[in-house]
Design a protein around this motif. Structure first.
Motif, short mmCIF file in Angstrom:
data_model
loop_
_atom_site.label_atom_id
_atom_site.label_comp_id
_atom_site.label_asym_id
_atom_site.label_seq_id
_atom_site.Cartn_x
_atom_site.Cartn_y
_atom_site.Cartn_z
N ASP A 180 38.70 37.06 43.10
CA ASP A 180 38.58 35.98 42.13
C ASP A 180 39.83 35.11 42.12
O ASP A 180 39.76 33.88 42.06
CB ASP A 180 38.33 36.57 40.74
CG ASP A 180 38.18 35.50 39.67
OD1 ASP A 180 37.43 34.53 39.92
OD2 ASP A 180 38.80 35.61 38.60
N ALA A 181 41.00 35.76 42.19
CA ALA A 181 42.25 35.01 42.19
C ALA A 181 42.33 34.09 43.41
O ALA A 181 42.72 32.92 43.30
CB ALA A 181 43.44 35.98 42.18
N ARG A 182 41.94 34.59 44.55
CA ARG A 182 42.01 33.76 45.76
C ARG A 182 41.00 32.61 45.71
O ARG A 182 41.29 31.50 46.18
CB ARG A 182 41.79 34.63 46.99
CG ARG A 182 42.94 35.61 47.20
CD ARG A 182 43.11 36.05 48.61
NE ARG A 182 44.39 36.73 48.78
CZ ARG A 182 44.97 36.94 49.94
NH1 ARG A 182 44.38 36.55 51.06
NH2 ARG A 182 46.14 37.57 50.01
N ALA A 183 39.84 32.88 45.14
CA ALA A 183 38.86 31.80 45.00
C ALA A 183 39.40 30.70 44.09
O ALA A 183 39.26 29.51 44.37
CB ALA A 183 37.55 32.36 44.45
N ARG A 184 40.05 31.10 42.99
CA ARG A 184 40.61 30.11 42.06
C ARG A 184 41.69 29.25 42.71
O ARG A 184 41.85 28.07 42.40
CB ARG A 184 41.20 30.80 40.84
CG ARG A 184 40.21 31.46 39.92
CD ARG A 184 40.91 31.76 38.58
NE ARG A 184 40.45 33.00 37.99
CZ ARG A 184 40.91 33.49 36.86
NH1 ARG A 184 41.89 32.85 36.22
NH2 ARG A 184 40.46 34.63 36.36
N SER A 186 41.94 28.70 46.02
CA SER A 186 41.46 28.19 47.32
C SER A 186 42.22 28.80 48.49
O SER A 186 42.62 28.11 49.43
CB SER A 186 41.56 26.65 47.35
OG SER A 186 40.80 26.07 46.31
N LEU A 187 42.42 30.11 48.42
CA LEU A 187 43.09 30.84 49.49
C LEU A 187 42.06 31.63 50.29
O LEU A 187 41.10 32.18 49.74
CB LEU A 187 44.12 31.81 48.92
CG LEU A 187 45.32 31.19 48.19
CD1 LEU A 187 46.11 32.26 47.44
CD2 LEU A 187 46.22 30.45 49.17
N ALA A 188 42.27 31.71 51.59
CA ALA A 188 41.34 32.47 52.45
C ALA A 188 41.39 33.94 52.08
O ALA A 188 42.46 34.49 51.81
CB ALA A 188 41.73 32.28 53.91
N PRO A 189 40.24 34.62 52.07
CA PRO A 189 40.20 36.03 51.67
C PRO A 189 41.09 36.93 52.53
O PRO A 189 41.62 37.93 52.04
CB PRO A 189 38.72 36.40 51.82
CG PRO A 189 37.99 35.11 51.73
CD PRO A 189 38.89 34.08 52.34
N ASP A 190 41.26 36.59 53.81
CA ASP A 190 41.98 37.48 54.72
C ASP A 190 43.40 36.99 55.04
O ASP A 190 44.08 37.57 55.89
CB ASP A 190 41.20 37.65 56.02
CG ASP A 190 40.94 36.32 56.72
OD1 ASP A 190 41.16 35.25 56.10
OD2 ASP A 190 40.50 36.34 57.89
N ALA A 191 43.87 35.94 54.38
CA ALA A 191 45.21 35.42 54.67
C ALA A 191 46.28 36.35 54.10
O ALA A 191 46.08 37.00 53.07
CB ALA A 191 45.36 34.02 54.09
N GLU A 262 49.80 35.33 36.51
CA GLU A 262 49.06 36.57 36.77
C GLU A 262 48.00 36.37 37.84
O GLU A 262 47.72 37.28 38.63
CB GLU A 262 48.45 37.11 35.47
CG GLU A 262 47.28 36.32 34.91
CD GLU A 262 47.67 35.07 34.16
OE1 GLU A 262 46.76 34.33 33.72
OE2 GLU A 262 48.89 34.81 34.00
N VAL A 263 47.41 35.19 37.92
CA VAL A 263 46.42 34.89 38.96
C VAL A 263 47.11 34.81 40.32
O VAL A 263 46.61 35.34 41.32
CB VAL A 263 45.68 33.58 38.64
CG1 VAL A 263 44.74 33.19 39.78
CG2 VAL A 263 44.90 33.72 37.34
N ILE A 264 48.27 34.17 40.36
CA ILE A 264 49.01 34.03 41.62
C ILE A 264 49.45 35.40 42.13
O ILE A 264 49.33 35.69 43.33
CB ILE A 264 50.21 33.09 41.40
CG1 ILE A 264 49.69 31.67 41.14
CG2 ILE A 264 51.16 33.12 42.59
CD1 ILE A 264 50.69 30.74 40.52
N LEU A 265 49.92 36.27 41.23
CA LEU A 265 50.32 37.61 41.65
C LEU A 265 49.12 38.42 42.13
O LEU A 265 49.21 39.16 43.12
CB LEU A 265 51.03 38.33 40.50
CG LEU A 265 52.35 37.70 40.03
CD1 LEU A 265 52.91 38.48 38.84
CD2 LEU A 265 53.38 37.64 41.16
N ALA A 266 47.99 38.27 41.45
CA ALA A 266 46.79 39.01 41.85
C ALA A 266 46.30 38.58 43.22
O ALA A 266 45.68 39.37 43.95
CB ALA A 266 45.68 38.81 40.81
#
Length: 389
Positions: A180-184, A186-191, A262-266
């Motif tokens: 969820d954090a990565r989706a928020r 816009s980061l690739a799931p595997d980066a 907290e989202v960035i750390l997650a």
């Protein structure tokens, strides 16, 4: 018995010391202590404190810096103290201490406490060095938030019986899933994602980290990212130019001040702090509590929080090659990241939790009220052990 406590702080910006004070004041208020805060400057933390039922007063003298404005500010604080008649006054940050300690002494506050939350580099100016040492002679207790800070207080002449080590406290972070954090964001799931939470100030070592990432780049997986979170205090353009010159402009994201740390750390795999100087970093504890393996420099209290080879990797300050090697090691070993991260979270929440932070302050306050010394209730720890009562 419940004590009346007046906290005096330099300002109410969203900084580490301000957030620690908010944790302390609201926690003590919930257990029945009557607490108020006097700030030398207003800021966004005021709304949070008042919403928690804490009385907040702002100095009517805007940002006192000169002699006469400081005298006016001290006079205003003196008047507030005479009106409030607190049993105890506790000063956070140097400006509040230098103005507040004389005012509290003259107003007859029975118990006076100061907190040193950074190393004393600001004392390079002789005025601050002399003034602060004079003010130290007026307090009943001086609290440091790392061994390095406590050592400096002792070197400045504070009696060991009046000094206590109380580490910062970290609350358990809100639960945010990695996906969820990565989706928020816009980061690739595997980066591979690293994060650095620190205002853009030269001593925070951003330039060292950018150089380290340039050295590590060929050995990092494609698409890696560094999320640099923090207010630009004047060096942002230089850092962006450095990243661009080293071919890292697409990899390093300067995010500015954020309310969703907290989202960035997650969303992160590795936490970083590359400072040249620190007292005791909230950002390190927050990264650990989020379950991140931390790469930190051996300054201030960083190595007191991060156990090298167990919860992260500790490297010398200003050592881009050492930073690079640590990053490459963790980037290449997902299992090691998981092991370090789990140990970091456990250590942060068990050894640096809010309950311990609050209970140690309360123990010091109660001891002072009973005529005892801080050293009677807060035991100075051995290596790799937090303070305890």
């Amino acid at each position: 018995m419940a004590l009346d406590i007046l906290y005096v702080i330099s300002g109410l910006g969203v900084g580490g010391s301000e957030r620690q004070l908010a944790l302390l004041a609201t926690s003590l208020s919930r257990v029945g202590m009557r607490v108020a805060i006097y700030a030398m400057a207003d800021g966004p933390m005021r709304q949070q404190l008042e919403a928690s039922g804490i009385e907040v007063m702002i100095c009517p003298v805007a940002r006192p810096t000169g002699v006469w404005s400081s005298i006016r500010a001290a006079s205003a604080l003196y008047a507030a103290i005479r009106r409030l008649r607190p049993r105890l006054a506790h000063f956070f940050l140097p400006a509040a201490f230098l103005i507040g300690a004389p005012a509290a002494l003259l107003a007859g506050v029975p118990i006076r406490v100061m907190s040193r939350r950074s190393l004393n580099y600001y004392q390079r100016h002789a005025f601050y060095r002399i003034a602060e040492r004079l003010c130290l002679g007026t307090v009943h207790a001086a609290l440091g938030n790392s061994r390095s800070v406590v050592t400096q207080l002792l070197e400045e002449g504070m009696a060991a019986s009046r000094v206590a080590l109380i580490y910062n406290g970290v609350p358990e972070p809100a639960s945010v899933s990695r996906d969820d954090a990565r989706a928020r964001l816009s980061l690739a799931p595997d980066a591979l994602v690293m994060s650095l939470v620190a205002n853009l100030i030269p001593y925070k070592g951003h330039a060292d980290l950018i150089q380290a990432l340039a050295l590590a780049g060929p050995r990092l997986p494609p698409g890696w990212r560094l999320l640099a979170v923090g207010r630009d205090d004047g060096i942002g353009a230089d850092l962006k130019r450095q990243a661009n010159d080293l071919g890292l402009a697409d990899n390093i994201v300067f995010m500015g001040s954020r309310s969703d740390v907290e989202v960035i750390l997650a969303a992160s795999d590795i936490g970083m702090l590359c400072s040249h100087e620190e007292g005791f970093s909230n950002a390190v504890l927050e990264g650990m509590a989020a379950g991140l393996p931390m790469v930190v420099t051996r300054v201030g209290g960083n190595a007191e929080a991060v156990v090298d080879g167990s919860t992260g990797i500790v490297v010398p300050a200003r050592d881009s090659a050492g930073l690079s090697a640590a990053i490459v090691r963790l980037a290449a070993d997902r299992a090691l990241r998981a092991t370090f991260g789990a140990a970091a979270r456990k250590r942060a929440l068990e050894e640096f939790g809010v309950d311990r932070f609050v209970s140690l302050h309360r123990a010091v306050y109660m001891a002072l009220d009973e005529g005892r010394r801080p050293a009677d209730v807060v035991v100075y720890p051995g290596p790799n052990e937090p303070a305890h009562s």
